[in-house]
Design a protein around this motif. Structure first.
Motif: not given
Length: 463
Positions: A15-16, A140-142, A288-290, A295-297
């Motif tokens: 996350i960091v 993503v959260l980071g 992060g979104l990139a 994760t989706v896969a």
């Protein structure tokens, strides 16, 4: 609830990552300190997991889990208020220390709650998928927290999650612990911590040259301490790591696979976030979104792999997963300074996620298959330690390769230099995944009923 624990433990390894560029500017971190913000957590976590597993076995798994949650939350708050590099690195190390109590206790509770059969397969599939996706969720959260709040919230965000875990754990969990003579292995603890710490630090120093006396000295000392650790474990009555846990061919192979997986999910993904932010100029949230397609896969593949697991057994999945993952990493190695995310990054992320999904679903289950209840905590700790130590060593090795290829050690910082270094790190990770596939071919053998025993089957014993 136990899967939530695994999520925050793995999530905090990454996350960091997205926050590091801003944290580096805010606190004036050197590049070495920047790396140690990641390494301190993974190293403390991995090096102390074996002791944490034994504490869980002997002191009580529920009690250990709750204490670990409290300490983890307090260390997260401390890290969020850090005013300097050493302060942040120390807080991350303490986070890793309490994660080393929390994680093996959670996995041991899962092991004794689901001893075999279909429910065990489902439980471990969920647990393994969460562990696999946690690293990417952390990115993503980071990004979200760094862009719309502050990089410090990447640490503070753990506090409410810990509070939920404490309440749920107090109400829902049942205490369990190993019976019989329970003594701690102090010499084993000292030698394994010294060995792993020296080894990781030696690989970190290799960034400045492999032939340096301090590099060679720390790596040699690390190997020596680990050899001494094995010797001690073979002779003490109550070993920190009973050699029967790792001596079994299948479990030993699974632990090696977890080490490689950790090196990719912790080490290689760090350089992807650097490429997205530093070279492509993505904002933290966009970066992060990139990474979200990874994760989706993993999430998309997990249900398919879970249904396939009892039909074909874990071996085909544990061979195919690393091979597919290696292809994804090689696709990522084709990045260029002015390249398109859709063309150069997205395909590699999706393929890597497919490979990791195939691997993570059976991995935890096989790693803990047939473990006696007395050793549940130690085996759980070894499974987690393999991934974290793999991440620490992988990050150190990838950093050395990156620095050598990019010319970072000589002060080169152009976009071309950076991309060359990142690409080399991805290629090294791909080589590691191919080696993991070979490990699966050699070590993961036997009838699927033996590799994934039902509740009616006897445990697998070393031999």
């Amino acid at each position: 609830m136990l899967s939530l624990t695994q999520l925050i433990v793995v999530l905090d390894g990454t996350i960091v990552n997205i926050a590091l560029p801003q944290a580096q500017i805010s606190l004036g971190l050197s590049d070495t300190e920047r790396q140690w913000v990641i390494t301190a957590y993974a190293l403390a976590f991995g090096a102390l997991l074996l002791l944490g597993g034994r504490i869980a076995d002997y002191w009580g798994r529920k009690r250990t889990y709750l204490v670990g949650m409290v300490g983890f939350g307090l260390a997260s708050v401390w890290g969020g208020f850090a005013q300097g590099g050493l302060d942040l690195i120390a807080a991350r190390g303490v986070q890793g220390l309490f994660a080393a109590l929390m994680a093996p206790a959670a996995l041991a509770l899962l092991t004794v709650t689901f001893p075999g059969g279909r429910d065990r397969n489902t439980a471990f599939a969920v647990f393994g998928s969460v562990a696999g996706a946690g690293a990417a969720v952390g990115l993503v959260l980071g990004g979200l927290l760094t862009e719309f709040a502050d990089w410090r919230w990447c640490l503070w965000v753990n506090a409410p999650v810990v509070l939920v875990g404490l309440i749920a754990g107090s109400l829902l969990l049942t205490e369990s612990k190993a019976e019989g003579d329970n003594r701690y292995d102090v010499l084993g603890t000292i030698t394994v911590v010294a060995g792993l710490g020296s080894l990781v630090y030696g690989f970190t120093l290799a960034e400045n040259g492999w032939a340096r006396a301090d590099t060679i000295g720390f790596i040699a000392a690390g190997v020596g301490f680990l050899v001494l650790f094995v010797w001690i474990e073979s002779r003490v009555a109550q070993p920190l790591l009973p050699l029967r846990v790792v001596a079994h061919r299948v479990r030993g192979g699974a632990f090696l696979l977890q080490a490689v997986a950790g090196s990719v999910m912790i080490g290689a993904l760090l350089y992807l976030t650097f490429h997205l932010q530093i070279v492509l100029g993505f904002a933290p949230l966009i970066a992060g979104l990139a990474t979200l397609p990874l994760t989706v896969a993993i999430a998309a593949v997990a249900p398919f792999a879970t249904r396939l697991l009892p039909r074909i057994g874990p071996r085909p999945l544990m061979i195919a997963g690393p091979i597919v993952g290696a292809v994804g990493l090689l696709l990522l190695s084709r990045i260029t300074p002015g390249g398109s995310y859709l063309v150069e990054v997205l395909p590699g992320l999706v393929v890597l996620g497919i490979g990791m999904g195939l691997l993570f679903v059976p991995l935890q289950n096989v790693a803990l298959s047939g473990v006696e209840p007395h050793d549940a905590g130690a085996a759980s700790a070894t499974a987690n330690a393999s991934m974290q130590i793999g991440g620490s060593l992988g990050l150190s090795i990838f950093t050395t390769i990156y620095a050598t290829v990019s010319g970072h050690a000589t002060g080169a910082t152009s976009a071309v230099d950076l991309v060359n270094g990142y690409s080399a790190a991805f290629v090294a990770a791909a080589v590691g995944m191919v080696i993991a596939a070979v490990v699966a071919i050699v070590f993961i053998r036997g009838p699927k009923e033996q590799l994934l025993p039902s509740g009616d089957h006897a445990p697998i014993h070393a031999g």
